[in-house]
Design a protein around this motif. Structure first.
Motif, PDB file in Angstrom:
ATOM      1  N   CYS A 197      48.206  38.384  56.465  1.00 56.67           N
ATOM      2  CA  CYS A 197      47.143  39.298  56.030  1.00 56.67           C
ATOM      3  C   CYS A 197      47.675  40.622  55.479  1.00 56.67           C
ATOM      4  CB  CYS A 197      46.181  39.587  57.183  1.00 56.67           C
ATOM      5  SG  CYS A 197      45.127  38.197  57.622  1.00 56.67           S
ATOM      6  N   ILE A 198      48.974  40.821  55.530  1.00 57.11           N
ATOM      7  CA  ILE A 198      49.563  42.069  55.060  1.00 57.11           C
ATOM      8  C   ILE A 198      49.172  42.352  53.614  1.00 57.11           C
ATOM      9  CG2 ILE A 198      51.754  43.174  54.433  1.00 57.11           C
ATOM     10  CD1 ILE A 198      51.171  43.415  57.365  1.00 57.11           C
ATOM     11  N   SER A 199      49.078  41.305  52.799  1.00 54.61           N
ATOM     12  CA  SER A 199      48.760  41.499  51.379  1.00 54.61           C
ATOM     13  C   SER A 199      47.360  42.054  51.159  1.00 54.61           C
ATOM     14  CB  SER A 199      48.920  40.179  50.621  1.00 54.61           C
ATOM     15  OG  SER A 199      48.058  39.184  51.159  1.00 54.61           O
ATOM     16  N   LEU A 200      46.493  42.005  52.181  1.00 56.09           N
ATOM     17  CA  LEU A 200      45.138  42.534  52.050  1.00 56.09           C
ATOM     18  C   LEU A 200      45.085  44.052  52.194  1.00 56.09           C
ATOM     19  CD1 LEU A 200      43.228  39.915  54.250  1.00 56.09           C
ATOM     20  CD2 LEU A 200      43.373  39.977  51.753  1.00 56.09           C
ATOM     21  N   LEU A 201      46.174  44.654  52.672  1.00 55.30           N
ATOM     22  CA  LEU A 201      46.136  46.075  53.012  1.00 55.30           C
ATOM     23  C   LEU A 201      46.471  47.054  51.880  1.00 55.30           C
ATOM     24  CD1 LEU A 201      47.737  46.012  56.584  1.00 55.30           C
ATOM     25  CD2 LEU A 201      45.326  46.283  55.991  1.00 55.30           C
ATOM     26  N   PRO A 202      47.510  46.837  51.076  1.00 53.12           N
ATOM     27  CA  PRO A 202      47.958  47.905  50.173  1.00 53.12           C
ATOM     28  C   PRO A 202      46.883  48.482  49.261  1.00 53.12           C
ATOM     29  CG  PRO A 202      49.607  46.183  50.284  1.00 53.12           C
ATOM     30  CD  PRO A 202      48.414  45.673  51.022  1.00 53.12           C
ATOM     31  N   GLN A 203      46.120  47.635  48.576  1.00 54.38           N
ATOM     32  CA  GLN A 203      45.123  48.158  47.653  1.00 54.38           C
ATOM     33  C   GLN A 203      44.022  48.909  48.387  1.00 54.38           C
ATOM     34  OE1 GLN A 203      43.266  45.247  45.146  1.00 54.38           O
ATOM     35  NE2 GLN A 203      42.258  46.775  43.855  1.00 54.38           N
ATOM     36  N   ARG A 204      43.616  48.394  49.551  1.00 57.56           N
ATOM     37  CA  ARG A 204      42.558  49.059  50.313  1.00 57.56           C
ATOM     38  C   ARG A 204      43.045  50.405  50.856  1.00 57.56           C
ATOM     39  NH1 ARG A 204      41.451  43.587  50.837  1.00 57.56           N
ATOM     40  NH2 ARG A 204      39.223  43.030  50.928  1.00 57.56           N
ATOM     41  N   ILE A 205      44.309  50.461  51.290  1.00 56.18           N
ATOM     42  CA  ILE A 205      44.859  51.730  51.766  1.00 56.18           C
ATOM     43  C   ILE A 205      44.950  52.722  50.621  1.00 56.18           C
ATOM     44  CG2 ILE A 205      46.967  52.828  52.632  1.00 56.18           C
ATOM     45  CD1 ILE A 205      47.361  50.397  54.436  1.00 56.18           C
ATOM     46  N   GLU A 206      45.371  52.250  49.460  1.00 52.84           N
ATOM     47  CA  GLU A 206      45.490  53.142  48.289  1.00 52.84           C
ATOM     48  C   GLU A 206      44.149  53.769  47.932  1.00 52.84           C
ATOM     49  OE1 GLU A 206      46.912  53.021  43.602  1.00 52.84           O
ATOM     50  OE2 GLU A 206      46.420  51.169  44.661  1.00 52.84           O
ATOM     51  N   THR A 207      43.096  52.952  47.835  1.00 51.54           N
ATOM     52  CA  THR A 207      41.787  53.492  47.460  1.00 51.54           C
ATOM     53  C   THR A 207      41.183  54.330  48.582  1.00 51.54           C
ATOM     54  OG1 THR A 207      40.780  51.384  48.151  1.00 51.54           O
ATOM     55  CG2 THR A 207      41.295  51.657  45.808  1.00 51.54           C
ATOM     56  N   THR A 236      54.373  24.372  50.069  1.00 46.29           N
ATOM     57  CA  THR A 236      53.620  24.871  51.204  1.00 46.29           C
ATOM     58  C   THR A 236      52.167  25.067  50.787  1.00 46.29           C
ATOM     59  OG1 THR A 236      53.596  26.542  52.976  1.00 46.29           O
ATOM     60  CG2 THR A 236      54.006  27.330  50.739  1.00 46.29           C
ATOM     61  N   VAL A 237      51.308  25.227  51.778  1.00 49.21           N
ATOM     62  CA  VAL A 237      49.900  25.540  51.549  1.00 49.21           C
ATOM     63  C   VAL A 237      49.602  26.829  52.292  1.00 49.21           C
ATOM     64  CG1 VAL A 237      47.510  24.801  51.901  1.00 49.21           C
ATOM     65  CG2 VAL A 237      49.247  23.123  51.276  1.00 49.21           C
ATOM     66  N   LEU A 238      49.131  27.837  51.550  1.00 49.59           N
ATOM     67  CA  LEU A 238      48.894  29.162  52.115  1.00 49.59           C
ATOM     68  C   LEU A 238      47.573  29.720  51.591  1.00 49.59           C
ATOM     69  CD1 LEU A 238      52.440  30.768  51.642  1.00 49.59           C
ATOM     70  CD2 LEU A 238      51.417  30.089  53.828  1.00 49.59           C
ATOM     71  N   PRO A 239      47.000  30.709  52.274  1.00 44.23           N
ATOM     72  CA  PRO A 239      45.821  31.372  51.723  1.00 44.23           C
ATOM     73  C   PRO A 239      46.151  32.055  50.392  1.00 44.23           C
ATOM     74  CG  PRO A 239      46.048  31.854  54.062  1.00 44.23           C
ATOM     75  CD  PRO A 239      47.315  31.179  53.636  1.00 44.23           C
ATOM     76  N   LYS A 240      45.229  32.017  49.483  1.00 44.31           N
ATOM     77  CA  LYS A 240      45.466  32.520  48.132  1.00 44.31           C
ATOM     78  C   LYS A 240      45.880  33.992  48.125  1.00 44.31           C
ATOM     79  CE  LYS A 240      43.192  32.940  43.612  1.00 44.31           C
ATOM     80  NZ  LYS A 240      41.933  32.697  42.859  1.00 44.31           N
ATOM     81  N   SER A 241      45.278  34.804  49.000  1.00 45.74           N
ATOM     82  CA  SER A 241      45.564  36.246  48.994  1.00 45.74           C
ATOM     83  C   SER A 241      47.021  36.545  49.293  1.00 45.74           C
ATOM     84  CB  SER A 241      44.674  36.976  50.001  1.00 45.74           C
ATOM     85  OG  SER A 241      44.989  36.572  51.326  1.00 45.74           O
ATOM     86  N   VAL A 242      47.682  35.663  50.054  1.00 42.21           N
ATOM     87  CA  VAL A 242      49.079  35.880  50.413  1.00 42.21           C
ATOM     88  C   VAL A 242      49.946  35.984  49.165  1.00 42.21           C
ATOM     89  CG1 VAL A 242      51.091  34.851  51.535  1.00 42.21           C
ATOM     90  CG2 VAL A 242      48.851  34.735  52.651  1.00 42.21           C
ATOM     91  N   MET A 243      49.614  35.209  48.153  1.00 39.89           N
ATOM     92  CA  MET A 243      50.487  35.081  46.990  1.00 39.89           C
ATOM     93  C   MET A 243      50.440  36.288  46.062  1.00 39.89           C
ATOM     94  SD  MET A 243      51.928  32.472  47.861  1.00 39.89           S
ATOM     95  CE  MET A 243      53.040  32.555  46.467  1.00 39.89           C
TER      96      MET A 243
END
Length: 296
Positions: free
Chosen positions: A101-111, A244-251
């Motif tokens: 879930c780390i990839s979900l954070l940067p843009q939200r923290i920036e805004t 591998t199979v991963l959630p799309k947001s990870v990529m």
């Protein structure tokens, strides 16, 4: 007994020695030893067993540790609540996030910081169990995690706000595709691929979801590696070791030219995501605003 003495006691617990605790508290050893003796005399119990230079909590000491931590947390949260009577949003916001879930954070923290520039962040990464422990210890206020939250504790009640579901995608070495223009992939095409899965010793939810979906399509995945690190799995895919199979947001955090990310043409399974916090804990204004921002 007062809060100052409780802080002294917890410092001794943390350091395991009066000498180190005194240094951490920036005070001399004899006054700290006297405070410990006064506490034991007032309570009529022995709080520590002396094991050479190391101090170990007695049963009474362990009970006091639990109560002292709870009291100090309540006191600190009360002080924080009083300080937040004005409308300012500032300070340090501590957030825990599972590795996927780390990839979900940067843009939200920036805004968020564009709106509240006085806020800084402290990020913890770990599996559900580690982050659940950090939440209970108040090291973090919020957790962003895949659901269900596997570290659910009978002693704690979590508030959960769901986020939009995250579709699973196939991540594959680009050179494995016979047609570079291919835009989707079917589950059965994965049957002969060596497989990499995201899994830790204590959290298996995502691994189990992927394996279950493979079995639903009539094959057992040929797993050659289980790994707790998304970055390592992606690196192995890039090296051509497996798919591998991963959630799309990870990529979104791994735009590598040597790999391809393809939606599944015949499997519509999603990864549920949520933002969690302790039900019985005061949330700072900053945390409440961040939750609202995160869900927008």
């Amino acid at each position: 007994m007062d809060l100052r003495q409780l802080r002294y006691f917890l410092a001794i617990v943390k350091e395991g020695q009066i000498t180190r605790a005194a240094k951490a508290l920036n005070m001399e050893q004899p006054p700290l030893s006297r405070q410990l003796k006064l506490m034991e005399e007032e309570l009529g119990v022995t709080l520590f067993d002396r094991d050479g230079k190391r101090l170990r909590l007695t049963h009474a000491g362990e009970l006091l540790r639990q109560k002292a931590e709870s009291l100090l947390h309540q006191f600190n949260e009360s002080m924080q609540e009083v300080k937040e009577l004005d409308e300012s949003v500032q300070g340090v916001l501590s957030i825990g996030a599972v590795v996927s879930c780390i990839s979900l954070l940067p843009q939200r923290i920036e805004t968020f910081r564009e709106k509240y520039p006085e806020v800084t962040f402290r990020i913890w990464e770990g599996d559900h169990f580690l982050l659940g422990e950090q939440l209970e210890k108040r090291s973090v206020e919020l957790i962003v995690a895949r659901l269900p939250f596997e570290a659910s504790s009978e002693s704690q009640s979590y508030a959960v706000r769901p986020l939009p579901s995250d579709p699973f995608v196939v991540v594959i070495p680009g050179k494995w595709l016979p047609d570079p223009a291919q835009e989707t992939i079917r589950m059965q095409e994965l049957a002969d691929f060596p497989f990499l899965t995201l899994k830790t010793d204590r959290t298996t939810g995502m691994h189990d979801r992927v394996v279950t979906e493979c079995r639903r399509h009539g094959f057992e995945p040929r797993i050659i590696c289980e790994c707790s690190s998304v970055a390592v799995i992606i690196a192995m895919v890039a090296a051509g070791l497996g798919a591998t199979v991963l959630p799309k947001s990870v990529m979104t955090a791994f735009p590598l030219p040597s790999i391809r990310t393809l939606p599944l043409a015949d499997a519509d399974f999603q990864s549920d995501v949520g933002i969690l916090w302790l039900n019985n804990r005061y949330l700072s204004r900053t945390a409440r605003r961040f939750i609202d921002h995160f869900l927008e």
